[in-house]
Design an enzyme around this catalytic site. Sequence first.
Site, PDB file in Angstrom:
ATOM      1  N   THR A   1       0.941  -1.320   0.077  1.00 52.71           N
ATOM      2  CA  THR A   1      -0.028   0.020   0.151  1.00 52.71           C
ATOM      3  C   THR A   1       0.814   1.350   0.012  1.00 52.71           C
ATOM      4  O   THR A   1       0.648   2.227  -0.661  1.00 52.71           O
ATOM      5  CB  THR A   1      -1.080   0.066   1.301  1.00 52.71           C
TER       6      THR A   1
ATOM      7  N   SER B   1       5.487  -6.305  -1.977  1.00 57.97           N
ATOM      8  CA  SER B   1       4.698  -6.650  -0.712  1.00 57.97           C
ATOM      9  C   SER B   1       5.545  -7.950  -0.119  1.00 57.97           C
ATOM     10  O   SER B   1       5.134  -8.923  -0.725  1.00 57.97           O
ATOM     11  CB  SER B   1       3.706  -6.509  -0.431  1.00 57.97           C
TER      12      SER B   1
ATOM     13  N   THR C   1      13.699   5.003  10.018  1.00 58.59           N
ATOM     14  CA  THR C   1      14.819   4.060  10.505  1.00 58.59           C
ATOM     15  C   THR C   1      14.448   2.760   9.529  1.00 58.59           C
ATOM     16  O   THR C   1      13.192   2.316   9.843  1.00 58.59           O
ATOM     17  CB  THR C   1      15.021   3.868  12.004  1.00 58.59           C
TER      18      THR C   1
ATOM     19  N   CYS D   1      -8.332  -6.503   1.170  1.00 59.09           N
ATOM     20  CA  CYS D   1      -8.599  -5.050   1.820  1.00 59.09           C
ATOM     21  C   CYS D   1      -9.984  -4.259   1.329  1.00 59.09           C
ATOM     22  O   CYS D   1     -10.397  -3.296   1.800  1.00 59.09           O
ATOM     23  CB  CYS D   1      -7.730  -4.038   0.872  1.00 59.09           C
TER      24      CYS D   1
END
Length: 381
Positions: free
Chosen positions: A70, A199, A237, A325
Site C-alpha cells: 500500500t 509486498s 529508520t 482490503c
Amino acid sequence: MIYFDNSATTIPYAESLRTYQEVASKIFGNPSSLHNLGTKASRILEASRKQIADLLGVKSNEILFTSGGTESDNWVIKGVAFEKERYGKHIIVSDIEHPAVKESAKWLSQHGFEVSYAPVTSQGFVDLDQLAALLRPDTILVSVMAVNNEIGAIQPIQAISELLADKPTIAFHVDAVQAIGKIPTQSYLTDRVDFASFSAHKFHGVRGVGFIYRKEGKKLQPLLTGGGQEGDMRSTTENVAGIAATAKALRLVMDKEETALPKIALMRNLIHDELAKFEDISIFSGMSDDFAPNILTFGIKGVRGEVVVHAFEEHEIYISTTSACSSKAGKPAGTLIAMGVPTKQAQTAVRISLDDDNDMSQVEQFLTIFKQVYNKTQKVR
C-alpha cells in the site's frame, strides 16, 4: 486447517522467520549510526538490497524499501504525480486496480489532477485500444497491475510497454504485489516499466515490509522527509530485520518457481474441473495461460460470498470473498463489476488462492466440504 487464502497473505517461511529473529536480536543497531553496531546493520541492509535486486535482474540503487504494498503504490502514484505535474496533470489507471492505486488516484483528483480509468474486457484484461485512446499530451503516468488479485488475470504489461515505447515522458507503474513467484519476472518488469510495487507478506516474508523498483534516472518525490534514509527518498529508520527476512523469502520462493507453479496449477485445474460439474456454479477465473495459476474465483448462484466463506470456515477451510482490503466492507468484487458482471452475481464471488504449501489431500478435503455446502444451499439456489 486448510489455508486457501494465500493472495491475502502467505504463511512466513520458517527460514525467513529465523532470519528475522537472528538479525533483530544480534544486529539491532540503527543502520544510520556511525558506530560498529550501526555499520553491521547497514551492511545487512545493503546486502539484502543487492540480493533482491539480483533476483529481479535490476540494480541495487533501483530498490527502495517501504512498509508494504500500500505504501509502495501510494508513494509511486503520488510521488510521480507531484514530480511531473509541471509537464501535465493527467493520470491513467486501470479500472481493476487495487484500492491502494485507485484511492491514491482519487485523492490526486481532489488536488488538481485529472484521472482516467482504462476499462477492461469481459475477461478482465485491460482493453489496449481503449487505453491507447485515453493517452494525451499531458498524460504523465499510467498504472496497471501485473496480476489481478481478484480473478488472477495477467495483464498485458508487454503490450502496454510497446504502446508506451515512443512516449518516454509518460511514467509506467506496475503493481506487482501478486506477481512474485506466480509469473516470470520478465513478463511484468519490462525495459519500459519505470516503477513497480512489491509486498513481502505476499511471498512468505514478514508483514510490514515492501519495496519499490525505481528505474535508474527516474524521479520520484519523497512522501516521508526527515533523516534522509534510503538515499534521502524515504526518511524513517529501516526495518533491517524485516528487510533481511524479505530477501531470504524472495530467494526461496523464486528458487521454487520451476517446481511449485506446475503443482499449484494442477491443484487449481482439478478444483476448477470439479466445480464446473455443478449446475449452479459461476466460474469467473479463466484457465488459459493468461491467468495466474494460483487463483480461482467462483460463486454459487444466489448465495452471497460471505455466506460461503463462513460455511467453509466452520470446517477450518479458509477462503475469501474479494481482496482482503475490500472484503470487510461487504462490497462486490470490483474487478467483476468492471468486467460487466451483474452486481448480484458478483456478490456471490469467493476466491481460492493456492500456494506450494497446499497439497492434493487438502484439495480433496475442500471438494468434499464444497459438496456439503452446495447441497445445503439448494433452497436458496
